[in-house]
Scaffold this active site. Sequence first.
Site, PDB file in Angstrom:
ATOM      1  CB  CYS A   1     -19.605 -35.608 -68.102  1.00 57.29           C
ATOM      2  SG  CYS A   1     -19.024 -34.131 -67.278  1.00 57.29           S
TER       3      CYS A   1
ATOM      4  CG  ASN B   1     -15.809 -34.224 -64.360  1.00 56.87           C
ATOM      5  OD1 ASN B   1     -15.620 -34.532 -65.535  1.00 56.87           O
ATOM      6  ND2 ASN B   1     -17.013 -34.064 -63.854  1.00 56.87           N
TER       7      ASN B   1
ATOM      8  CG  HIS C   1     -17.880 -38.937 -66.162  1.00 63.01           C
ATOM      9  ND1 HIS C   1     -16.806 -38.266 -66.712  1.00 63.01           N
ATOM     10  CD2 HIS C   1     -18.606 -38.003 -65.495  1.00 63.01           C
ATOM     11  CE1 HIS C   1     -16.891 -36.993 -66.381  1.00 63.01           C
ATOM     12  NE2 HIS C   1     -17.971 -36.803 -65.643  1.00 63.01           N
TER      13      HIS C   1
HETATM   14  N1  ACO Z   1     -13.737 -26.501 -50.067  1.00 65.30           N
HETATM   15  C1  ACO Z   1     -14.213 -26.398 -48.827  1.00 65.30           C
HETATM   16  N2  ACO Z   1     -15.522 -26.392 -48.530  1.00 65.30           N
HETATM   17  C2  ACO Z   1     -16.379 -26.487 -49.574  1.00 65.30           C
HETATM   18  C3  ACO Z   1     -15.946 -26.582 -50.901  1.00 65.30           C
HETATM   19  C4  ACO Z   1     -14.550 -26.575 -51.124  1.00 65.30           C
HETATM   20  N3  ACO Z   1     -14.018 -26.687 -52.365  1.00 65.30           N
HETATM   21  N4  ACO Z   1     -17.034 -26.667 -51.711  1.00 65.30           N
HETATM   22  C5  ACO Z   1     -18.112 -26.625 -50.918  1.00 65.30           C
HETATM   23  N5  ACO Z   1     -17.717 -26.516 -49.620  1.00 65.30           N
HETATM   24  C6  ACO Z   1     -18.553 -26.447 -48.433  1.00 65.30           C
HETATM   25  C7  ACO Z   1     -19.950 -25.989 -48.701  1.00 65.30           C
HETATM   26  O1  ACO Z   1     -20.016 -24.587 -48.732  1.00 65.30           O
HETATM   27  C8  ACO Z   1     -20.690 -26.580 -47.525  1.00 65.30           C
HETATM   28  O2  ACO Z   1     -20.499 -25.762 -46.417  1.00 65.30           O
HETATM   29  P1  ACO Z   1     -21.662 -25.545 -45.324  1.00 65.30           P
HETATM   30  O3  ACO Z   1     -21.938 -26.910 -44.750  1.00 65.30           O
HETATM   31  O4  ACO Z   1     -21.039 -24.588 -44.373  1.00 65.30           O
HETATM   32  O5  ACO Z   1     -22.835 -24.987 -46.088  1.00 65.30           O
HETATM   33  C9  ACO Z   1     -19.975 -27.891 -47.253  1.00 65.30           C
HETATM   34  O6  ACO Z   1     -18.691 -27.763 -47.908  1.00 65.30           O
HETATM   35  C10 ACO Z   1     -20.691 -29.115 -47.797  1.00 65.30           C
HETATM   36  O7  ACO Z   1     -21.075 -28.873 -49.124  1.00 65.30           O
HETATM   37  P2  ACO Z   1     -21.843 -29.938 -49.976  1.00 65.30           P
HETATM   38  O8  ACO Z   1     -22.144 -29.378 -51.328  1.00 65.30           O
HETATM   39  O9  ACO Z   1     -22.995 -30.497 -49.187  1.00 65.30           O
HETATM   40  O10 ACO Z   1     -20.734 -31.086 -50.088  1.00 65.30           O
HETATM   41  P3  ACO Z   1     -20.854 -32.515 -50.724  1.00 65.30           P
HETATM   42  O11 ACO Z   1     -20.424 -33.505 -49.762  1.00 65.30           O
HETATM   43  O12 ACO Z   1     -22.178 -32.718 -51.438  1.00 65.30           O
HETATM   44  O13 ACO Z   1     -19.745 -32.462 -51.850  1.00 65.30           O
HETATM   45  C11 ACO Z   1     -19.500 -32.176 -54.228  1.00 65.30           C
HETATM   46  C12 ACO Z   1     -19.827 -31.505 -52.904  1.00 65.30           C
HETATM   47  C13 ACO Z   1     -18.086 -32.686 -54.170  1.00 65.30           C
HETATM   48  C14 ACO Z   1     -19.641 -31.123 -55.315  1.00 65.30           C
HETATM   49  C15 ACO Z   1     -20.489 -33.349 -54.465  1.00 65.30           C
HETATM   50  O14 ACO Z   1     -21.807 -32.946 -54.250  1.00 65.30           O
HETATM   51  C16 ACO Z   1     -20.370 -33.895 -55.852  1.00 65.30           C
HETATM   52  O15 ACO Z   1     -19.365 -34.440 -56.237  1.00 65.30           O
HETATM   53  N6  ACO Z   1     -21.437 -33.804 -56.648  1.00 65.30           N
HETATM   54  C17 ACO Z   1     -21.416 -34.290 -58.005  1.00 65.30           C
HETATM   55  C18 ACO Z   1     -20.802 -33.264 -58.870  1.00 65.30           C
HETATM   56  C19 ACO Z   1     -20.363 -33.802 -60.185  1.00 65.30           C
HETATM   57  O16 ACO Z   1     -19.835 -34.862 -60.303  1.00 65.30           O
HETATM   58  N7  ACO Z   1     -20.576 -33.002 -61.211  1.00 65.30           N
HETATM   59  C20 ACO Z   1     -20.127 -33.291 -62.496  1.00 65.30           C
HETATM   60  C21 ACO Z   1     -21.095 -34.080 -63.278  1.00 65.30           C
HETATM   61  S1  ACO Z   1     -20.526 -34.385 -64.888  1.00 65.30           S
HETATM   62  C22 ACO Z   1     -20.673 -33.023 -65.957  1.00 65.30           C
HETATM   63  O17 ACO Z   1     -21.460 -33.045 -66.887  1.00 65.30           O
HETATM   64  C23 ACO Z   1     -19.874 -31.816 -65.794  1.00 65.30           C
END
Ligand code: ACO
Length: 344
Positions: free
Chosen positions: A116, A301, A271
Amino acid sequence: MGQTLRAKIAGTGSYVPEKVLTNKELESMVDTTDEWITTRTGIRERRIAVSESSTDMAVHAAERALKSAGVSAADIELVVVGTVTPEMTFPSTACFVQSRLGIKSGVPAFDLSAACSGFLYALDVAEKYIVSGIVKRALVIGVDRFSEIIDWTDRSTCVLFGDGAGAVVLSGTKGKSGIMASNIHSDGRKWDMLYAPGKGRCPFGKENAKKDSDKTESAKKESAEKETPPYLAMSGNETFKVAVRTMVASIKEALKAAKVSADDVKLLIPHQANQRIIEATRQRLKLPKERLFMNLDKYGNTSAGSIPIALDEAYRQGRIKRGDIILFVAFGGGLTWSSAALRW
Ligand code: ACO
């Protein structure tokens, strides 16, 4: 005394595929809801390159950037493409772009892999070529087609990404406009927070391995477990925290090197990974909301495409005026992170 040579953005362009994939449609593909995706990420829909390849998207974005800069392909002396989803393993997507646009033979063209942060890495490298006087004009592109490396059955990643490309023409200038400071950083020790192994690893080993039908049930199970899925894998929570910390540090470094303060910044174009990551970064810099540009609700993204697509939209919407100080910041797999401060 001669004025300092700077690299300025002379034109911008972007391209996103036709096909829209909404959160609602994702509800029928994986166990998710529009509400979960919107509140956790800010993303409402993304574009999917069904018929467009990485080269197609890069070429469309580059054509628009050339037009906006008022220059022709013959004026380009360097092509750098940030991508981790290239057209082929080789040649580089940059070479395909060179050929498709009719950029002169002999002009260097290469890809850069920084996930990214790919566009900002490419911008940083091209800027060095310009300020050292080696080239006068460069085409810098960020493109990714993450739809090809996503596991579309994995709800924790598939809702986050989309496809797209953005490009800029970077020109040497002795005026006040241009990149004032930029930095690039990596930490390979944290590679496993965000990675995509890719396909086709070691076909020699696979062809010569014992045939599946010859294996015992437990051997079959063992080899299935050993097989690494080729798709993108991510530790979401950890990525979130590191992203905010590194982006804020990178911005502060760029501001200091450019000898400006956060108050001087007219627009922060980060980003477009997650609305909450961007908001946390903005708050730590104490930047007012109206000085932040976001379009991730429409595209998700788009990895290396994200910043140049956002820049192109911001510019075309009249959000950027001559003399404005603009800030870019990115974070991605590698880990990599990068920031640039420029005067428009
Ligand atoms: N729909 C419904 N529920 C979901 C989904 C979904 N799409 N995805 C995960 N969940 C659930 C999980 O299973 C979890 O359930 P549980 O509590 O029963 O175990 C719950 O939602 C919470 O999951 P978390 O991972 O703790 O959710 P969080 O609030 O951290 O959000 C997210 C997840 C959106 C991925 C966040 O952590 C994030 O944005 N992280 C950064 C990711 C990012 O930007 N990556 C790209 C970087 S750039 C590159 O180089 C590609």
